[in-house]
Enzyme design. Sequence first.
Site, mmCIF file in Angstrom:
data_model
loop_
_atom_site.group_PDB
_atom_site.id
_atom_site.type_symbol
_atom_site.label_atom_id
_atom_site.label_comp_id
_atom_site.label_asym_id
_atom_site.label_seq_id
_atom_site.Cartn_x
_atom_site.Cartn_y
_atom_site.Cartn_z
ATOM 1 N N ARG A 1 -46.270 -2.417 3.728
ATOM 2 C CA ARG A 1 -45.367 -1.672 2.848
ATOM 3 C C ARG A 1 -45.582 -0.176 3.024
ATOM 4 N NH1 ARG A 1 -45.837 0.821 -2.402
ATOM 5 N NH2 ARG A 1 -48.040 0.282 -2.463
ATOM 6 N N HIS B 1 -55.140 -3.048 -2.125
ATOM 7 C CA HIS B 1 -54.188 -2.296 -2.941
ATOM 8 C C HIS B 1 -52.919 -3.058 -3.288
ATOM 9 C CE1 HIS B 1 -52.212 1.206 -4.502
ATOM 10 N NE2 HIS B 1 -51.275 1.195 -3.584
ATOM 11 N N GLU C 1 -51.792 8.818 -1.806
ATOM 12 C CA GLU C 1 -51.336 9.333 -0.515
ATOM 13 C C GLU C 1 -50.708 10.719 -0.693
ATOM 14 O OE1 GLU C 1 -49.644 6.005 1.379
ATOM 15 O OE2 GLU C 1 -48.402 7.185 2.700
ATOM 16 N N GLN D 1 -52.370 -5.412 1.756
ATOM 17 C CA GLN D 1 -52.507 -4.004 2.143
ATOM 18 C C GLN D 1 -53.815 -3.407 1.636
ATOM 19 O OE1 GLN D 1 -49.908 -0.590 0.527
ATOM 20 N NE2 GLN D 1 -49.252 -0.833 2.630
ATOM 21 N N PHE E 1 -44.467 11.212 2.380
ATOM 22 C CA PHE E 1 -45.382 10.078 2.239
ATOM 23 C C PHE E 1 -45.457 9.367 3.583
ATOM 24 C CE2 PHE E 1 -47.157 7.396 -1.354
ATOM 25 C CZ PHE E 1 -47.616 8.469 -2.092
ATOM 26 N N LEU F 1 -57.821 4.248 -6.788
ATOM 27 C CA LEU F 1 -56.938 4.841 -5.782
ATOM 28 C C LEU F 1 -56.984 6.371 -5.746
ATOM 29 C CD1 LEU F 1 -54.788 3.651 -3.762
ATOM 30 C CD2 LEU F 1 -53.136 4.730 -5.263
ATOM 31 N N HIS G 1 -55.335 0.002 1.150
ATOM 32 C CA HIS G 1 -54.958 1.417 1.123
ATOM 33 C C HIS G 1 -56.093 2.213 1.739
ATOM 34 C CE1 HIS G 1 -53.828 5.340 -0.432
ATOM 35 N NE2 HIS G 1 -52.685 4.845 -0.881
ATOM 36 N N ARG H 1 -50.106 3.035 6.338
ATOM 37 C CA ARG H 1 -51.391 2.771 5.692
ATOM 38 C C ARG H 1 -52.295 1.843 6.503
ATOM 39 N NH1 ARG H 1 -49.360 2.122 -0.576
ATOM 40 N NH2 ARG H 1 -49.029 4.354 -0.836
HETATM 41 C C1 LIG Z 1 -53.322 3.065 -8.525
HETATM 42 C C2 LIG Z 1 -52.017 2.635 -7.951
HETATM 43 C C3 LIG Z 1 -51.098 3.585 -7.539
HETATM 44 C C4 LIG Z 1 -49.867 3.201 -7.007
HETATM 45 N N1 LIG Z 1 -48.970 4.155 -6.637
HETATM 46 C C5 LIG Z 1 -47.740 3.789 -6.178
HETATM 47 C C6 LIG Z 1 -46.746 4.752 -5.859
HETATM 48 O O1 LIG Z 1 -46.957 5.949 -5.997
HETATM 49 N N2 LIG Z 1 -45.552 4.330 -5.418
HETATM 50 C C7 LIG Z 1 -45.262 3.015 -5.257
HETATM 51 O O2 LIG Z 1 -44.155 2.690 -4.849
HETATM 52 N N3 LIG Z 1 -46.176 2.060 -5.569
HETATM 53 C C8 LIG Z 1 -47.402 2.416 -6.023
HETATM 54 N N4 LIG Z 1 -48.329 1.460 -6.350
HETATM 55 C C9 LIG Z 1 -47.929 0.057 -6.303
HETATM 56 C C10 LIG Z 1 -47.094 -0.262 -7.528
HETATM 57 O O3 LIG Z 1 -47.569 0.449 -8.630
HETATM 58 C C11 LIG Z 1 -47.123 -1.751 -7.853
HETATM 59 O O4 LIG Z 1 -46.863 -2.493 -6.707
HETATM 60 C C12 LIG Z 1 -46.054 -2.049 -8.881
HETATM 61 O O5 LIG Z 1 -46.217 -1.233 -9.996
HETATM 62 C C13 LIG Z 1 -46.052 -3.507 -9.283
HETATM 63 O O6 LIG Z 1 -45.091 -3.632 -10.306
HETATM 64 P P1 LIG Z 1 -44.632 -5.041 -10.864
HETATM 65 O O7 LIG Z 1 -43.575 -4.777 -11.861
HETATM 66 O O8 LIG Z 1 -44.355 -5.962 -9.753
HETATM 67 O O9 LIG Z 1 -45.931 -5.582 -11.598
HETATM 68 P P2 LIG Z 1 -46.973 -4.868 -12.539
HETATM 69 O O10 LIG Z 1 -46.628 -3.493 -12.908
HETATM 70 O O11 LIG Z 1 -48.236 -5.105 -11.805
HETATM 71 O O12 LIG Z 1 -46.896 -5.699 -13.879
HETATM 72 C C14 LIG Z 1 -47.264 -7.050 -13.934
HETATM 73 C C15 LIG Z 1 -47.052 -7.555 -15.326
HETATM 74 O O13 LIG Z 1 -47.243 -8.960 -15.328
HETATM 75 C C16 LIG Z 1 -48.057 -9.335 -16.426
HETATM 76 N N5 LIG Z 1 -48.706 -10.597 -16.084
HETATM 77 C C17 LIG Z 1 -49.441 -10.898 -14.994
HETATM 78 N N6 LIG Z 1 -49.824 -12.181 -15.041
HETATM 79 C C18 LIG Z 1 -49.321 -12.700 -16.182
HETATM 80 C C19 LIG Z 1 -49.395 -13.971 -16.809
HETATM 81 N N7 LIG Z 1 -50.047 -14.990 -16.262
HETATM 82 N N8 LIG Z 1 -48.787 -14.143 -18.009
HETATM 83 C C20 LIG Z 1 -48.122 -13.131 -18.606
HETATM 84 N N9 LIG Z 1 -48.018 -11.910 -18.039
HETATM 85 C C21 LIG Z 1 -48.614 -11.702 -16.854
HETATM 86 C C22 LIG Z 1 -48.996 -8.170 -16.602
HETATM 87 O O14 LIG Z 1 -49.551 -8.169 -17.881
HETATM 88 C C23 LIG Z 1 -48.013 -7.017 -16.376
HETATM 89 O O15 LIG Z 1 -47.306 -6.753 -17.550
HETATM 90 C C24 LIG Z 1 -49.563 1.835 -6.872
HETATM 91 C C25 LIG Z 1 -50.491 0.872 -7.285
HETATM 92 C C26 LIG Z 1 -51.708 1.268 -7.816
HETATM 93 C C27 LIG Z 1 -52.697 0.229 -8.236
#
Ligand SMILES: Cc1cc2nc3c(=O)[nH]c(=O)nc-3n(C[C@H](O)[C@H](O)[C@H](O)COP(=O)(O)OP(=O)(O)OC[C@H]3O[C@@H](n4cnc5c(N)ncnc54)[C@H](O)[C@@H]3O)c2cc1C
Length: 610
Positions: A418, A383, A256, A237, A124, A253, A239, A312
């Site tokens: 990142r 992203h 990568e 970021q 990656f 998306l 992407h 990125r």
């Molecule tokens: C398409 C895509 C592909 C990706 N691929 C990768 C990868 O391969 N490797 C990597 O390391 N990263 C990757 N990322 C980045 C990574 O997925 C995210 O940064 C990460 O999943 C964020 O996780 P989190 O637990 O912080 O929040 P999230 O998984 O974003 O979860 C947030 C949670 O908060 C809740 N929430 C939000 N606001 C409120 C509110 N006001 N009240 C109650 N609940 C709320 C939502 O409902 C959700 O349950 C990718 C991102 C995307 C979009």
Amino acid sequence: MSGGGPIDTIEHDVLVIGAGGAGLRAAIAASAAGVSVGVVCKSLLGKAHTVMAEGGVAAALANVDDRDSWTVHFADTMRGGQHLNDPRMAELHAREAPERVRELEAWGALFDRTKDGRILQRNFGGHRYPRLAHVGDRTGLEMIRTLQDHGIHAGITFHMECTVTRLLTDGGRVVGAFGYERERGRFRVYRAGAVVLATGGIGRAYSITSNSWEYTGDGQALAYEAGAELIDMEFVQFHPTGMVWPPSVRGILVTEGVRGEGGILLNKDGRRFMFDDIPPAYQNQTADNEDEGWRYTQGDKGARRPPELLTRDHVARCINREIKAGRGSPHGGVFLDIAWIKQRIKNAPEHIKKKLPGMYHQFMELAGVDITQEPMEVGPTTHYMMGGVRVDAESQMSTVPGLYAAGECAAGLHGANRLGGNSLSDLLVFGKRAGDDAARFAREQGRVRTVAPAQVDAAAREALAPFDRTPAGDGNNPYQVQHTLQGMMQDLVGIVRTKQEMERALEGLAALRAREARVAVTGNREYNPGWHTALDLSSLLCVSEAVTRSALARTESRGAHFREDHPEKDVALGHVRHVVKRGPDGAMQLERAPVTPPSPELLRIIEEQR
Ligand SMILES: Cc1cc2nc3c(=O)[nH]c(=O)nc-3n(C[C@H](O)[C@H](O)[C@H](O)COP(=O)(O)OP(=O)(O)OC[C@H]3O[C@@H](n4cnc5c(N)ncnc54)[C@H](O)[C@@H]3O)c2cc1C
């Protein structure tokens, strides 16, 4: 009062807001410490952003290349973040990620395997060695499934489809949250000994984004309103590879992982333009010919990475440059070609379908493009948010007692940029740390007996205000305000920034704030998406202002932040981070703070790995 009807009060020792990887891992840790844990989320369990993660989770397991170690991962992360990272967070992350991934495996996650049965790892951008543990290109799905199963069996209570709009405080400490059920519109008060924010990113502040509807910057805004500090907000970021065509799928998306498997970037003239611009810091780690780049993707330990696997920020800017110079693809992107590998390997179409099943389907179903036969059209998409809630490296507590943040809504680990794969590992490492310490804090401090009724009343009044106003054309329609904001952030505070444009954005944000105060919705509280959009605006405007103010103050180009009027790095600003907080007059304040220097041991590692 509550604008009608009693308000349910729910109590937990630890309340986690967000059911993505960070929230689930925090909840599991807190629950393992023996306290009662509730998780509240905007959508259904299993739908969080994390489920969309494709490429993999970064951890120096050294299964594919035994030269890898936590020290190399640490140095890669610091280099990628242009040394604005919190060095202790980068150290903890690199040291603990392997254990967190193995733990996930022990809980039932089925990663792809090496021939001898160990967890397979892929290349990656910015990672020196193959480091991403993955499940095809559906790693997030496996991670969420595993954490969810584990969490449910641990007895965690889930409150789904509920949006938190305010944190509740008592004597300067966070003691709960106020929210509403999205289906019925009823209000809820959560009383807790400690609250963990794990609400993810801010992508919906922009019009072209890989993020889903949930990512409106709520956690960052909730923390800010409760008095916490936000840092590094200028570092958004973009992407390099999102879909550009058809318009309905713009921004989705393209992992990568495509480039990790040998995909190359071409302009409309068929030129592999990434070879034209290799930054000095990466020169000795980057292939200087196409053959070497290909060999790297196939595991040749003597080869260096192809330029498509640079960080990125850099790849996104190179693509942007080609498009602006008129060398782009027909729909305003460039070409990403994985089909070309048929020149190098037998059964290439089957190989591509096996390695990138999600991408194959995504392009076939959404764009009618067979990626095993023809190139994809791709362009940059908003992203990931490097900035967010300022936290203590060890505990993840914010600057407000009782309030924690983990995952994408927290900041510090990634600095100015990142590396791919470092988010999923961030969620696991710091989600656990946040849950551990939140449980300790809740135990020691206990819950407050009552939450001040005035706070609850104010939160309810604020949530109901859009119903009290009269709709008057488009001017106070919540969708129009959101649409204008997204377009403005995309155009004026996007991938290439200037002082003049960002000053215009600040004026535009003030005007949108005034419109937000007049936003009106019709109907009632049940199943009312217009109302939900109206309530999201406050967070979107808060994070957009923080991004714009921080970006204006950073008069240099570094990592994901590129200033056309200051294209070079400023050495002095390389030691400075921007801190945003609410001033005593209620206005947003921005300060500069020194970046914590690495310890002598970490400094030695950075020097050794240069
Ligand atoms: C398409 C895509 C592909 C990706 N691929 C990768 C990868 O391969 N490797 C990597 O390391 N990263 C990757 N990322 C980045 C990574 O997925 C995210 O940064 C990460 O999943 C964020 O996780 P989190 O637990 O912080 O929040 P999230 O998984 O974003 O979860 C947030 C949670 O908060 C809740 N929430 C939000 N606001 C409120 C509110 N006001 N009240 C109650 N609940 C709320 C939502 O409902 C959700 O349950 C990718 C991102 C995307 C979009």
